[in-house]
Write a protein that holds these residues in place. Structure first.
Motif, PDB file in Angstrom:
ATOM      1  N   VAL A   1      25.375 -17.068  53.521  1.00  0.00           N
ATOM      2  CA  VAL A   1      25.408 -16.176  54.680  1.00  0.00           C
ATOM      3  C   VAL A   1      25.030 -16.969  55.927  1.00  0.00           C
ATOM      4  O   VAL A   1      24.021 -17.681  55.948  1.00  0.00           O
ATOM      5  CB  VAL A   1      24.443 -14.989  54.501  1.00  0.00           C
ATOM      6  CG1 VAL A   1      24.485 -14.083  55.734  1.00  0.00           C
ATOM      7  CG2 VAL A   1      24.786 -14.197  53.241  1.00  0.00           C
TER       8      VAL A   1
ATOM      9  N   ALA B   1      24.224 -16.754  60.033  1.00  0.00           N
ATOM     10  CA  ALA B   1      23.848 -15.891  61.150  1.00  0.00           C
ATOM     11  C   ALA B   1      24.447 -16.440  62.436  1.00  0.00           C
ATOM     12  O   ALA B   1      24.212 -17.604  62.786  1.00  0.00           O
ATOM     13  CB  ALA B   1      22.336 -15.797  61.263  1.00  0.00           C
TER      14      ALA B   1
ATOM     15  N   THR C   1      19.081 -15.554  55.912  1.00  0.00           N
ATOM     16  CA  THR C   1      20.388 -16.207  55.929  1.00  0.00           C
ATOM     17  C   THR C   1      20.214 -17.690  55.628  1.00  0.00           C
ATOM     18  O   THR C   1      19.101 -18.220  55.603  1.00  0.00           O
ATOM     19  CB  THR C   1      21.089 -16.014  57.283  1.00  0.00           C
ATOM     20  OG1 THR C   1      20.342 -16.681  58.312  1.00  0.00           O
ATOM     21  CG2 THR C   1      21.224 -14.535  57.617  1.00  0.00           C
TER      22      THR C   1
END
Length: 257
Positions: free
Chosen positions: A97, A99, A116
C-alpha cells in the motif's frame, strides 16, 4: 462525500472524498473504508493499492471528532474486535500500500499512513498525531507504530506534544520516502505501484508479511519462517516463469500462481 475505490489494471486506488471536511471521517466513512480494504485484500486481480485524499488540502484529518465524541458507542462493541477492520486496525493485508499524501496528514490520517508501506508527500503536507490536544490519544495504531518507526525520543515528542511537523522534517526523520511537487504526488505513487506490480505477486506479499511479522518474533523464528516460505514459493509457477524469463532475456509474465 464518500470513500471511492477504483481499479486501474492491477492497482486499486482509494480516495477519501470529503474535502469540505478536510477528508475527516465519521463512522459511515470508516465503515466504507473498511469495506474497501477488505475488497482489496480479497480481489486476486489487485496487486498493489494507493490511498489518497480528495483535493489538495488534506490527505485526511482522520476521525471527525465531533461525530465520535457526541455519544460513546455501547460498551459491548468493545468486545467485537473483528468488526470494522482497517488497514491500521487489525486487517492483515499483504499487498503493498502506497500513501499519496497530498496535504495535511493529521490524527487518524497519520495512523493510517503509518500502516502503509511507501509514502509520497507534497511539500506543503504536515504530519502529526494531535489527539492529546483534544483529550484523546492516537488510537488505531498511533501509540504502537510511531514508537516502532521512529527513534524513541522523536516518537514521544509527537505523541506527547501533539505538535505537527512539516514534510521536510518528516522526510529527514524517515516517516516518508519522498517529497515531490504537489501535482506529481499521484503519478509518482502510481510509478511505485506499477514497478511493484511488475514483480511476482506471491513473492511481494510474502516479503511484506515476513517483514511485518518480524516485529513479533525473535530472529531464529523469523529465519525459520523465511525458510518455510521460500520452500513454499519454490513450488510456484511464478518462480519457474522468473527463471525462464531471465534465461530468455525478456520481462517475466507473473500470474500469482
Amino acid at each position: 462525500m464518500s470513500i471511492d475505490l477504483t481499479r486501474d489494471g492491477s492497482v486499486a486506488i482509494i480516495t477519501i472524498n470529503r474535502p469540505e471536511r478536510r477528508n475527516a471521517m465519521d463512522a459511515a466513512h470508516y465503515r466504507a473504508l473498511s469495506e474497501a480494504w477488505i475488497e482489496i485484500r480479497d480481489d486476486a486481480r489487485i496487486r498493489a493499492a494507493i490511498v489518497t485524499g480528495a483535493g489538495d488540502q488534506a490527505f485526511t484529518a482522520g476521525a471527525d471528532i465531533k461525530s465520535f465524541t457526541a455519544a460513546a458507542p455501547p460498551l459491548a462493541e468493545l468486545m467485537l474486535t473483528q468488526q470494522g477492520q482497517l488497514l491500521n486496525r487489525g486487517l492483515e493485508l499483504w499487498k503493498p500500500v502506497i500513501a499519496a499524501v497530498n496535504g495535511d496528514c493529521l490524527g487518524g490520517g497519520m495512523t493510517l499512513m503509518l500502516a502503509t508501506d511507501i509514502r509520497i508527500a507534497a511539500p506543503h503536507a504536515r504530519f502529526g498525531v494531535t489527539e492529546v490536544k483534544r483529550g484523546l490519544f492516537p488510537a488505531n495504531g498511533g501509540t504502537q507504530r510511531l514508537i516502532r518507526q521512529l527513534p524513541h525520543a522523536l516518537a514521544m515528542e509527537l505523541l506527547l506534544t501533539g505538535d505537527s511537523v512539516d514534510a521536510a522534517l518528516a522526510e529527514r526523520w524517515g516517516l516518508i520516502n519522498r517529497i515531490v511537487p504537489a501535482d506529481t504526488v499521484m503519478s509518482v505513487a502510481r510509478n511505485y505501484a506499477d514497478r511493484i506490480c511488475a514483480n511476482a505477486p506471491l513473492a511481494v506479499q510474502a516479503a511484506k508479511e515476513l517483514a511485518l511479522r518480524s516485529w513479533d518474533v525473535d530472529l531464529p523464528t523469523g529465519l525459520r519462517l523465511e525458510q518455510l516460505m521460500l520452500r513454499l514459493l519454490q513450488t510456484s509457477e511464478d518462480i519457474q516463469e522468473g527463471s525462464l524469463a531471465f534465461s530468455e532475456k525478456r520481462p517475466p509474465r507473473f500470474t500469482g500462481s
